[in-house]
Write an enzyme that holds these catalytic residues in place. Structure first.
Site, PDB file in Angstrom:
ATOM      1  N   LYS A 185       0.887  -1.167   0.000  1.00  0.00           N
ATOM      2  CA  LYS A 185       0.000   0.000   0.000  1.00  0.00           C
ATOM      3  C   LYS A 185       0.930   1.222   0.000  1.00  0.00           C
ATOM      4  O   LYS A 185       2.010   1.198   0.598  1.00  0.00           O
ATOM      5  CB  LYS A 185      -0.877  -0.064   1.262  1.00  0.00           C
ATOM      6  N   CYS A 237      -2.546   8.167  -8.210  1.00  0.00           N
ATOM      7  CA  CYS A 237      -3.789   8.118  -7.434  1.00  0.00           C
ATOM      8  C   CYS A 237      -4.672   9.295  -7.879  1.00  0.00           C
ATOM      9  O   CYS A 237      -4.230  10.443  -7.855  1.00  0.00           O
ATOM     10  CB  CYS A 237      -3.489   8.210  -5.939  1.00  0.00           C
ATOM     11  N   LYS A 250       4.311   4.239 -11.697  1.00  0.00           N
ATOM     12  CA  LYS A 250       2.912   3.783 -11.866  1.00  0.00           C
ATOM     13  C   LYS A 250       2.087   4.927 -12.428  1.00  0.00           C
ATOM     14  O   LYS A 250       1.957   5.988 -11.807  1.00  0.00           O
ATOM     15  CB  LYS A 250       2.335   3.291 -10.540  1.00  0.00           C
TER      16      LYS A 250
HETATM   17  C1  LIG Z   1      -9.546   0.374  -2.380  1.00  0.00           C
HETATM   18  C2  LIG Z   1      -8.355   0.582  -3.273  1.00  0.00           C
HETATM   19  C3  LIG Z   1      -7.202   1.192  -2.760  1.00  0.00           C
HETATM   20  C4  LIG Z   1      -6.098   1.395  -3.587  1.00  0.00           C
HETATM   21  N1  LIG Z   1      -4.975   1.966  -3.068  1.00  0.00           N
HETATM   22  C5  LIG Z   1      -3.886   2.163  -3.857  1.00  0.00           C
HETATM   23  C6  LIG Z   1      -2.688   2.700  -3.333  1.00  0.00           C
HETATM   24  O1  LIG Z   1      -2.567   2.979  -2.140  1.00  0.00           O
HETATM   25  N2  LIG Z   1      -1.647   2.911  -4.182  1.00  0.00           N
HETATM   26  C7  LIG Z   1      -1.715   2.573  -5.524  1.00  0.00           C
HETATM   27  O2  LIG Z   1      -0.731   2.760  -6.264  1.00  0.00           O
HETATM   28  N3  LIG Z   1      -2.854   2.036  -6.038  1.00  0.00           N
HETATM   29  C8  LIG Z   1      -3.918   1.815  -5.251  1.00  0.00           C
HETATM   30  N4  LIG Z   1      -5.049   1.243  -5.768  1.00  0.00           N
HETATM   31  C9  LIG Z   1      -5.095   0.948  -7.222  1.00  0.00           C
HETATM   32  C10 LIG Z   1      -4.740  -0.514  -7.531  1.00  0.00           C
HETATM   33  O3  LIG Z   1      -3.410  -0.803  -7.175  1.00  0.00           O
HETATM   34  C11 LIG Z   1      -4.945  -0.830  -9.032  1.00  0.00           C
HETATM   35  O4  LIG Z   1      -4.077  -0.004  -9.786  1.00  0.00           O
HETATM   36  C12 LIG Z   1      -6.384  -0.599  -9.496  1.00  0.00           C
HETATM   37  O5  LIG Z   1      -7.305  -0.953  -8.491  1.00  0.00           O
HETATM   38  C13 LIG Z   1      -6.706  -1.400 -10.760  1.00  0.00           C
HETATM   39  O6  LIG Z   1      -6.541  -2.768 -10.578  1.00  0.00           O
HETATM   40  P1  LIG Z   1      -7.776  -3.794 -10.221  1.00  0.00           P
HETATM   41  O7  LIG Z   1      -8.819  -3.626 -11.273  1.00  0.00           O
HETATM   42  O8  LIG Z   1      -7.118  -5.157 -10.200  1.00  0.00           O
HETATM   43  O9  LIG Z   1      -8.255  -3.399  -8.859  1.00  0.00           O
HETATM   44  C14 LIG Z   1      -6.152   1.006  -4.952  1.00  0.00           C
HETATM   45  C15 LIG Z   1      -7.305   0.378  -5.448  1.00  0.00           C
HETATM   46  C16 LIG Z   1      -8.390   0.145  -4.621  1.00  0.00           C
HETATM   47  C17 LIG Z   1      -9.612  -0.541  -5.200  1.00  0.00           C
END
Ligand SMILES: Cc1cc2nc3c(=O)[nH]c(=O)nc-3n(C[C@H](O)[C@H](O)[C@H](O)COP(=O)(O)O)c2cc1C
Length: 386
Positions: free
Chosen positions: A38, A130, A168
């Site tokens: 995270k 983000c 990222k």
């Molecule tokens: C609840 C939540 C919290 C997230 N927190 C972060 C984070 O702290 N840092 C980050 O780079 N991406 C964060 N993401 C993004 C994910 O790493 C990822 O890039 C995004 O959810 C797309 O992938 P997925 O469809 O597999 O969830 C978060 C996603 C979700 C759903």
């Protein structure tokens, strides 16, 4: 990838499943090849989440999209340093990637990078993406939407980093290739893409409140899950074509098939967040098994052999073949649902009529758009060159 050995190409993406060492350990126990923490921030940065901060969009009972307005980690840098040390002690063969974030400030970036890499991570991932909460403070997508800032931040980090650095990226930009090239110019070792897509899952019509309802108010948030896979695939393919950097593909992956699609478009590894939130760490079993079986059946030994294989089929519109095609219906497998008839009548060229109970194509009217192929539930329509 980036000179680092991965036991398998499946990583836990930065998010709730990687919120602390205990969770990451659980993921490693189930077989994940690596994890991105995270996102970690420097000392003294105050992070205060709201409740609730998650909402979903369903199609029937299936969750097709999630909106989140969660911020980065609420845990301190010192807690993370302990976690990283203990994780690397217990799981030396797994790849631990430290996700870090700071504002557009050289010292701030270098200080958090220094501490996180000294704790023992194998790689760093710069959260330049983000889309909610953090940009208002000048971090996340506020940097990732500006190529000059991306170039600067990556080069500041590269000045002090001794582990490989992934940038990222956010899909919430007009031209992700330009941003990826800026990261490459700054010296990035690889790209992670995509972070969430800025969106809004909807309004609850009974109360006329936002579905993601924080005591009557809401904010736009990051959309994840399968609804964003087409955007993620497009971004990864664009980055693969625009740069020479390895890519960690992210966005809507929940099966080995999704993962393989990303790999065929240029991803060396893949990351998963929302599918784990909804279905647990155990999904890794099927992902590894499915990919291994596919590779064996097709005669591939290493994941690197399939990376980018489908990229050559992506060309500009001008380069597409222009030959005329029309629909052909295999009536043997037709269930007479007439979906093709209805769609062609109201959304196509009114080229399909019913003859002796079966749909029949009028070759003179058919324009070869492919709508009937899309709606046929039995896969019994194809387009043929005339
Ligand atoms: C609840 C939540 C919290 C997230 N927190 C972060 C984070 O702290 N840092 C980050 O780079 N991406 C964060 N993401 C993004 C994910 O790493 C990822 O890039 C995004 O959810 C797309 O992938 P997925 O469809 O597999 O969830 C978060 C996603 C979700 C759903």
């Amino acid at each position: 990838m980036c000179g680092v050995d991965f036991p398998n190409p499946f990583l836990l993406a930065s998010g709730p499943p990687t919120a602390n060492a205990e969770l990451i350990s659980k993921g490693f126990e189930r077989g994940w090849g690596g994890a991105v923490t995270k996102t970690i921030v420097g000392r003294g940065v105050k992070i205060e989440n709201v409740s609730p901060r998650l909402a979903v969009l369903k199609c029937g009972s299936k969750v097709v999209a999630m909106q989140n307005i969660e911020l980065v980690t609420t845990r301190t840098l010192d807690e993370w340093i302990k976690d990283i040390r203990s994780l690397k002690n217990t799981w030396p063969d797994r790849v631990l990637i430290g996700s870090v974030m700071a504002t557009y400030d050289e010292k701030e970036w270098q200080s958090v990078v220094d501490e996180v890499q000294s704790a023992g991570v194998d790689m760093l991932e710069l959260n330049l993406s983000c889309p909610h909460g953090m940009p208002e403070r000048g971090a996340g997508a506020a940097i990732g939407q500006n190529p000059e800032m991306v170039r600067d931040v990556v080069s500041w980090v590269k000045d002090v980093a001794y582990v490989p650095v992934l940038a990222k990226l956010t899909p919430n930009v007009t031209d992700i290739s330009a941003i990826a090239r800026a990261a490459e110019e700054g010296g990035a070792d690889g790209i992670s893409a995509i972070n969430t897509v800025l969106g809004f899952v909807g309004i609850d019509l009974d109360g006329m409140n936002p579905i993601l309802n924080v005591s009557g108010k809401t904010s736009f948030g990051g959309i994840s899950r399968m609804a964003i896979k087409p955007i993620g695939l497009r971004c990864v393919a664009e980055i693969a074509k625009a740069t020479n950097l390895p890519i960690s593909g992210i966005g809507g992956i929940s099966s080995w098939r999704d993962a393989l699609e990303y790999m065929l478009l240029g991803a060396n590894t893949v990351q998963v967040c929302t599918a784990v939130m909804l279905r647990g760490f155990g999904i890794i079993g099927d992902m590894i098994h499915g990919l291994r079986k596919f590779m064996e059946e097709k005669g591939y030994g290493e994941v690197s052999e399939v990376v980018g294989l489908a990229l050559k089929s992506i060309v500009s519109f001008e380069e597409l073949p222009k030959e005329k095609k029309i629909a052909k219906i295999d009536t043997e497998n037709c269930s007479k649902c007439y979906s093709c008839v209805k769609s062609c009548s109201d959304g196509g060229f009114n080229a399909i009529t019913v003859t002796n109970g079966y749909p029949e194509v009028d070759a003179k009217k058919c324009d070869g758009c492919g709508l009937c192929v899309c709606v046929c539930p039995n896969g019994c329509i194809r387009l043929e060159v005339v």
